[in-house]
Scaffold this active site. Structure first.
Site, PDB file in Angstrom:
ATOM      1  N   ARG A   1       0.833  -1.201   0.000  1.00  0.00           N
ATOM      2  CA  ARG A   1       0.000   0.000   0.000  1.00  0.00           C
ATOM      3  C   ARG A   1       0.869   1.253   0.000  1.00  0.00           C
ATOM      4  O   ARG A   1       0.517   2.272  -0.600  1.00  0.00           O
ATOM      5  CB  ARG A   1      -0.925   0.012   1.229  1.00  0.00           C
ATOM      6  CG  ARG A   1      -2.119  -0.936   1.161  1.00  0.00           C
ATOM      7  CD  ARG A   1      -1.723  -2.400   1.216  1.00  0.00           C
ATOM      8  NE  ARG A   1      -1.008  -2.718   2.454  1.00  0.00           N
ATOM      9  CZ  ARG A   1      -0.148  -3.743   2.576  1.00  0.00           C
ATOM     10  NH1 ARG A   1       0.126  -4.530   1.549  1.00  0.00           N
ATOM     11  NH2 ARG A   1       0.451  -3.976   3.727  1.00  0.00           N
TER      12      ARG A   1
ATOM     13  N   CYS B   1      -6.441  -3.671   8.616  1.00  0.00           N
ATOM     14  CA  CYS B   1      -5.397  -2.771   8.103  1.00  0.00           C
ATOM     15  C   CYS B   1      -6.087  -1.481   7.707  1.00  0.00           C
ATOM     16  O   CYS B   1      -7.030  -1.498   6.901  1.00  0.00           O
ATOM     17  CB  CYS B   1      -4.692  -3.397   6.898  1.00  0.00           C
ATOM     18  SG  CYS B   1      -3.508  -2.268   6.097  1.00  0.00           S
ATOM     19  N   ASN B   2      -5.632  -0.370   8.260  1.00  0.00           N
ATOM     20  CA  ASN B   2      -6.273   0.913   7.969  1.00  0.00           C
ATOM     21  C   ASN B   2      -6.052   1.351   6.523  1.00  0.00           C
ATOM     22  O   ASN B   2      -7.009   1.646   5.802  1.00  0.00           O
ATOM     23  CB  ASN B   2      -5.741   1.987   8.919  1.00  0.00           C
ATOM     24  CG  ASN B   2      -6.315   1.895  10.311  1.00  0.00           C
ATOM     25  OD1 ASN B   2      -7.298   2.561  10.637  1.00  0.00           O
ATOM     26  ND2 ASN B   2      -5.712   1.087  11.160  1.00  0.00           N
ATOM     27  N   THR B   3      -4.799   1.396   6.087  1.00  0.00           N
ATOM     28  CA  THR B   3      -4.499   1.909   4.752  1.00  0.00           C
ATOM     29  C   THR B   3      -5.174   1.079   3.676  1.00  0.00           C
ATOM     30  O   THR B   3      -5.612   1.616   2.648  1.00  0.00           O
ATOM     31  CB  THR B   3      -2.976   1.943   4.523  1.00  0.00           C
ATOM     32  OG1 THR B   3      -2.347   2.632   5.613  1.00  0.00           O
ATOM     33  CG2 THR B   3      -2.634   2.677   3.238  1.00  0.00           C
ATOM     34  N   ALA B   4      -5.300  -0.220   3.908  1.00  0.00           N
ATOM     35  CA  ALA B   4      -5.947  -1.098   2.925  1.00  0.00           C
ATOM     36  C   ALA B   4      -7.405  -0.736   2.719  1.00  0.00           C
ATOM     37  O   ALA B   4      -8.008  -1.128   1.709  1.00  0.00           O
ATOM     38  CB  ALA B   4      -5.823  -2.555   3.363  1.00  0.00           C
TER      39      ALA B   4
ATOM     40  N   LYS C   1      10.375  -4.357  17.069  1.00  0.00           N
ATOM     41  CA  LYS C   1       9.267  -3.833  17.882  1.00  0.00           C
ATOM     42  C   LYS C   1       9.711  -3.288  19.229  1.00  0.00           C
ATOM     43  O   LYS C   1       8.932  -2.614  19.894  1.00  0.00           O
ATOM     44  CB  LYS C   1       8.228  -4.939  18.087  1.00  0.00           C
ATOM     45  CG  LYS C   1       7.550  -5.381  16.819  1.00  0.00           C
ATOM     46  CD  LYS C   1       6.559  -6.488  17.060  1.00  0.00           C
ATOM     47  CE  LYS C   1       7.254  -7.833  17.239  1.00  0.00           C
ATOM     48  NZ  LYS C   1       6.307  -8.967  17.262  1.00  0.00           N
TER      49      LYS C   1
ATOM     50  N   CYS D   1      -3.028   2.801  12.403  1.00  0.00           N
ATOM     51  CA  CYS D   1      -2.180   1.860  11.677  1.00  0.00           C
ATOM     52  C   CYS D   1      -2.038   0.643  12.567  1.00  0.00           C
ATOM     53  O   CYS D   1      -1.637   0.778  13.733  1.00  0.00           O
ATOM     54  CB  CYS D   1      -0.810   2.448  11.352  1.00  0.00           C
ATOM     55  SG  CYS D   1       0.293   1.248  10.567  1.00  0.00           S
TER      56      CYS D   1
END
Length: 245
Positions: free
Chosen positions: A61, A96-99, A180, A208
């Site tokens: 993305r 998934c936010n951007t997706a 992480k 995100c």
């Protein structure tokens, strides 16, 4: 936005939830764990049936939306939705936010409901803090495409973004690399939250799902709404509601 964007399952004793996942893999596993944690269960059979396509091969993305030179993820997301429907899913979610820029590709590809995490998240904020000024912890792609703005304007919510979005994008990329717990990653994450607090944010939204993976490292006094947690809780609420009918 209509109720069809989050239609609840009906006439199903044990609804099967299809998960369009892999964006990224850690975030999908985190979503599954959040659903498990939120489910009131005494035994295995009490948990929710998740049918997961944890597909890390969905085209990037970031390359498609920020760099402008990547393959269109829409057809792959649509194909995943179709496979999950064919496998028996009663409704679909996409952690998934951007997706969600490609959400309509999935919705058009199937006859079952495809929930919209963006709408759910903003409605949760609006219900708790009407007219909120929301600090967005998100990929720069979200601001570029105005993804949250599509729904925030209707709810009279104001969105603000960190000044150094590139640093927050590097945090997201670090989580994707498995870094992480690196101090630089966590420090940059918290600096972005501090920036938003100084801008007068009433709440912060983790927009995100990579950032959801490191949410416990966020140190802020500003209330935090995690889009992944909102989605997980709504799934549990919907499925438990069907079971209670």
């Amino acid at each position: 936005m209509t109720d069809s964007h989050v239609s609840r399952p009906t006439n199903q004793t044990h609804p099967m939830v299809g998960v369009i996942g892999g964006m990224g893999p850690d975030a999908t596993v985190e979503f599954m764990q959040r659903v498990i944690n939120a489910t009131p269960a005494q035994d295995d059979a009490d948990h929710i049936h998740l049918l997961v396509d944890n597909n890390p091969k969905v085209p990037s993305r970031i390359k498609a939306l920020i760099e402008g030179n990547g393959e269109d993820p829409g057809p792959t997301i649509a194909a995943m939705a179709q496979r999950l429907e064919d496998a028996g899913a009663h409704f679909l979610v996409m952690p998934c936010n951007t997706a969600h820029y490609y959400w309509e590709h999935a919705e058009r590809a199937v006859a079952i409901p495809v929930w919209n995490m963006i709408w759910l998240t903003l409605n949760a904020v609006h219900a708790a803090v009407p007219d909120a000024r929301i600090g967005m912890l998100a990929s720069p792609a979200l601001r570029k495409i105005g993804l949250y703005e599509r729904y925030a304007d209707d709810l009279e919510l104001t969105l603000v973004y960190p000044g150094d979005e590139d640093a927050l994008l590097e945090v997201i990329r670090a989580v994707k690399r498995g870094e992480k717990r690196h101090a630089d990653t966590l420090n940059a994450f918290n600096r972005a939250a501090e920036d938003l607090s100084r801008q007068g944010a009433d709440v912060l939204v983790l927009a995100c799902t990579e950032l959801s993976v490191i949410q416990e490292s966020l140190n802020t006094a500003v209330p935090v709404y995690d889009s992944l947690q909102v989605l997980a809780e709504e799934v549990v609420r919907a499925v438990e509601g069907v079971k209670a009918e």
